[in-house]
Design a protein around this motif. Sequence first.
Motif: not given
Length: 198
Positions: A6-30
């Motif tokens: 969902r956040i990746l889709d929001a990033i693609e749509q140009g939502d400026p806040h979506a990228a900051s929401q994504l990092l905490p969710l994927v940081y440990d796995e990355l």
Amino acid sequence: MSEVTRILDAIEQGDPHAASQLLPLVYDELRRLAAQKLVREAPGQTLTATGLVHEAYLRLVTPSKASSYQGEGGQWDSRGHFFAAAAEAMRRILVENARRKRSRKRGGELVRHDLNAEVLVAPEPPEDLLALDEALDKLAAKDKVKADLVKLRYFAGLTIEQAAKVLGISTTTADRYWAYARAWLHQEITQGGGASPR
């Protein structure tokens, strides 16, 4: 649809806040993925797992760069697709880093040697350095060339020959000046209670 998708889709749509929401969710796995990639690298790698994660993440969420990691439709298909793209981004970063290190411009043919901490630490200046400085000022007022010779020998570590060349005088003259300057400074400093240059 997962939260990451969902956040990746929001990033693609140009939502400026979506990228900051994504990092905490994927940081440990990355970070785990980056650590796995770095384990296989040659010793002496300067890139850390954190640095690799941050660089890969920027490539994945920056619209101009992300398109090369997305599917044919220019979208993230799933969470798995995102992590596969992250792995690819990390691989590219490591390859670019290795090429940069290997290039002649960056000293690729040179071998890295670790230095001991003792080599890097400058020795403490002697306590009589102030006395020497005052005496050198007095000598400079009296004879600037002799004072310059002392500075070149004592502080720059030049030999008599090197100092003579810098000052534009003969080696014989430099020897005479050095003997005179040492004796003069010794007398001046010992009257003040300090030590003389060697």
